[in-house]
Structures are given as C-alpha cells and as structure tokens.
Enzyme design. Structure first.
Site, PDB file in Angstrom:
ATOM      1  N   HIS A 129       0.776  -1.242   0.192  1.00 21.57           N
ATOM      2  CA  HIS A 129      -0.003   0.370   0.067  1.00 21.57           C
ATOM      3  C   HIS A 129       0.544   1.167   0.204  1.00 21.57           C
ATOM      4  O   HIS A 129       0.318   1.938  -0.924  1.00 21.57           O
ATOM      5  CB  HIS A 129      -0.956   0.110   1.293  1.00 21.57           C
ATOM      6  CG  HIS A 129      -1.698  -1.467   1.462  1.00 21.57           C
ATOM      7  ND1 HIS A 129      -1.849  -2.154   2.477  1.00 21.57           N
ATOM      8  CD2 HIS A 129      -2.967  -1.197   0.449  1.00 21.57           C
ATOM      9  CE1 HIS A 129      -3.426  -2.751   2.083  1.00 21.57           C
ATOM     10  NE2 HIS A 129      -3.576  -1.847   0.943  1.00 21.57           N
ATOM     11  N   LYS A 173     -18.236  -5.740   8.218  1.00 25.77           N
ATOM     12  CA  LYS A 173     -17.011  -6.062   8.846  1.00 25.77           C
ATOM     13  C   LYS A 173     -15.614  -5.795   9.811  1.00 25.77           C
ATOM     14  O   LYS A 173     -15.876  -5.125   9.436  1.00 25.77           O
ATOM     15  CB  LYS A 173     -16.234  -5.726   7.257  1.00 25.77           C
ATOM     16  CG  LYS A 173     -15.680  -7.549   6.503  1.00 25.77           C
ATOM     17  CD  LYS A 173     -14.986  -6.734   5.374  1.00 25.77           C
ATOM     18  CE  LYS A 173     -13.613  -7.045   5.130  1.00 25.77           C
ATOM     19  NZ  LYS A 173     -12.787  -7.178   3.890  1.00 25.77           N
ATOM     20  N   ARG A 209      -1.379  -6.033  -8.120  1.00 26.51           N
ATOM     21  CA  ARG A 209      -0.583  -7.096  -7.559  1.00 26.51           C
ATOM     22  C   ARG A 209      -0.313  -8.255  -8.752  1.00 26.51           C
ATOM     23  O   ARG A 209      -0.262  -7.529 -10.314  1.00 26.51           O
ATOM     24  CB  ARG A 209      -0.276  -7.397  -6.401  1.00 26.51           C
ATOM     25  CG  ARG A 209      -0.795  -6.612  -4.964  1.00 26.51           C
ATOM     26  CD  ARG A 209      -0.630  -7.197  -3.486  1.00 26.51           C
ATOM     27  NE  ARG A 209      -2.207  -8.129  -4.304  1.00 26.51           N
ATOM     28  CZ  ARG A 209      -3.032  -8.224  -3.153  1.00 26.51           C
ATOM     29  NH1 ARG A 209      -2.622  -8.162  -2.081  1.00 26.51           N
ATOM     30  NH2 ARG A 209      -4.609  -8.386  -3.417  1.00 26.51           N
ATOM     31  N   SER A 229      -2.723  -7.755   2.943  1.00 28.92           N
ATOM     32  CA  SER A 229      -3.572  -7.508   4.204  1.00 28.92           C
ATOM     33  C   SER A 229      -4.070  -8.753   5.130  1.00 28.92           C
ATOM     34  O   SER A 229      -3.492  -9.292   5.924  1.00 28.92           O
ATOM     35  CB  SER A 229      -4.425  -6.150   4.184  1.00 28.92           C
ATOM     36  OG  SER A 229      -4.366  -5.519   3.896  1.00 28.92           O
TER      37      SER A 229
HETATM   38  O1  PNS Z   1      -8.639  -2.964   0.426  1.00 33.21           O
HETATM   39  P1  PNS Z   1      -9.889  -3.588  -0.203  1.00 33.21           P
HETATM   40  O2  PNS Z   1     -11.003  -3.990   0.618  1.00 33.21           O
HETATM   41  O3  PNS Z   1      -9.872  -4.403  -1.896  1.00 33.21           O
HETATM   42  O4  PNS Z   1     -10.848  -1.771  -0.844  1.00 33.21           O
HETATM   43  C1  PNS Z   1     -11.796  -2.097  -1.577  1.00 33.21           C
HETATM   44  C2  PNS Z   1     -12.962  -0.784  -1.888  1.00 33.21           C
HETATM   45  C3  PNS Z   1     -12.613   0.040  -0.265  1.00 33.21           C
HETATM   46  C4  PNS Z   1     -12.271   0.414  -2.752  1.00 33.21           C
HETATM   47  C5  PNS Z   1     -14.363  -0.581  -2.302  1.00 33.21           C
HETATM   48  O5  PNS Z   1     -15.015  -2.204  -1.443  1.00 33.21           O
HETATM   49  C6  PNS Z   1     -15.359   0.114  -2.541  1.00 33.21           C
HETATM   50  O6  PNS Z   1     -14.983   1.262  -2.953  1.00 33.21           O
HETATM   51  N1  PNS Z   1     -15.769   0.001  -1.451  1.00 33.21           N
HETATM   52  C7  PNS Z   1     -16.719   0.936  -1.725  1.00 33.21           C
HETATM   53  C8  PNS Z   1     -18.542   0.846  -2.035  1.00 33.21           C
HETATM   54  C9  PNS Z   1     -18.471   1.240  -3.344  1.00 33.21           C
HETATM   55  O7  PNS Z   1     -18.183   1.841  -3.597  1.00 33.21           O
HETATM   56  N2  PNS Z   1     -18.847  -0.153  -4.372  1.00 33.21           N
HETATM   57  C10 PNS Z   1     -19.496   0.274  -5.569  1.00 33.21           C
HETATM   58  C11 PNS Z   1     -17.992  -0.195  -5.934  1.00 33.21           C
HETATM   59  S1  PNS Z   1     -16.944  -1.741  -6.442  1.00 33.21           S
END
Ligand code: PNS
Length: 160
Positions: free
Chosen positions: A17, A41, A90, A128
């Site tokens: 990150h 979560k 990645r 993570s």
């Molecule tokens: O680090 P992560 O858990 O892969 O991040 C995922 C994240 C937070 C970027 C994604 O879950 C997100 O944007 N959530 C907010 C809800 C949203 O906008 N959902 C629609 C697009 S997937």
C-alpha cells in the site's frame, strides 16, 4: 489540480500500500487515502486506528491526506473533487475484481477515471489478509508491513 482518491480497507496498511501511495503522490497534485467504514466487516483494527496509522506513515508526504468514508466510493470521490481513483494491481488474479470495480464506478460516475498502479515486484504477494493470517500464528511479517504496524499487530494478537 489533479486530485486522486486511493481507497481501501487498509486492515492493516502493508508495504505494498505504501509503495502505491508514494508512487501515486508523485503523479497527482493531491492524494486522498480513503479508509472504508464497513459496518458489516469487523476488522483487526478499527477505522480510527487505521486512519491514525496511515496518517503517521504518510506524514512526510505533504500532498497526502487520510480520511475515512462510508457509502459509495464515487460519492466520496465527488465530495472531495477527485476525478481519479487509484488502485494497486499485484498479480493477474487481482485484475478481474479490479476491472469489475472500475467498470461499476465508471457506470456510476463517468467523469471519474480509475488508474491502476502495478505494485513493485517484491510486494506482489503481500496482502492484508495474508499478513494477518501469518501474524495471528505469531510469525514475523517483517518486510511486508512497516515496523510500527508489526508492533501493533503483535499487541492485538497477544490480547486475543
Ligand atoms: O482494500 P479493498 O478492501 O480491496 O478495497 C475495496 C474498496 C474499499 C475500494 C471497495 O470495496 C469500495 O470502493 N467500497 C465502497 C462501496 C462502493 O463504492 N461499491 C461500488 C464499487 S465496487
């Protein structure tokens, strides 16, 4: 001014990150790291802890800001005037999920572009969830996370 959002769970922040943050901060004027508040979560660290960790880890980067957000990413991006969403890539296994997310976000807000930053080769395998699993068995995750995160994880798992 190019404002970008780098969203994620950051539970915890890994060296992968940080690599993406440092590289993205060089190409945009302002980078806002957005920590998702996800009530469904339960994380290892609270959102407040994650924000504090990221603030500390990025304090030397003057154009990086750390905030938490809830709801849709595109709404958060719009609220901070960001037109760019940064995601780290990645391995090829990340691609399908990331592509789906980018297309969903574009269908919700077509003025916002997703930019993928390929992670540095030595962080390719760092995630993570893997870091948490290894640390939960009392093993060192040195090199995968910053030292301060390693210490805080050790404390969490000692208490658990
Ligand atoms: O680090 P992560 O858990 O892969 O991040 C995922 C994240 C937070 C970027 C994604 O879950 C997100 O944007 N959530 C907010 C809800 C949203 O906008 N959902 C629609 C697009 S997937």
């Amino acid at each position: 001014m190019n404002i970008a959002v780098y969203p994620g769970s950051f539970d915890p922040t890994t060296n992968g990150h940080l690599d993406v943050i440092e590289r993205a901060a060089k190409i945009v004027d302002k980078l806002i790291v957005g920590v998702l508040i996800n009530p469904s979560k339960h994380g290892l660290f609270t959102v407040e802890e994650r924000v504090a960790q990221l603030k500390e880890l990025t304090k030397a980067l003057p154009n990086v800001e750390v905030r938490s957000f809830s709801g849709l990413l595109v709404d958060f991006a719009r609220s901070v005037d960001a037109r760019i969403v940064i995601r780290g890539l990645r391995a090829v296994t990340d691609f399908e999920y990331e592509f789906q997310m980018a297309l969903t976000n574009r269908s919700l807000a077509d003025e916002i572009e997703t930019l993928f930053i390929p992670t540095s080769a030595h962080y390719m395998y760092v995630s993570s969830s893997m870091v948490k699993e290894v640390a939960s068995f009392g093993k060192s995750v040195e090199g995968m996370v910053p030292e301060s995160i390693q210490k805080q994880m050790d404390e969490k798992f000692k208490k658990a």
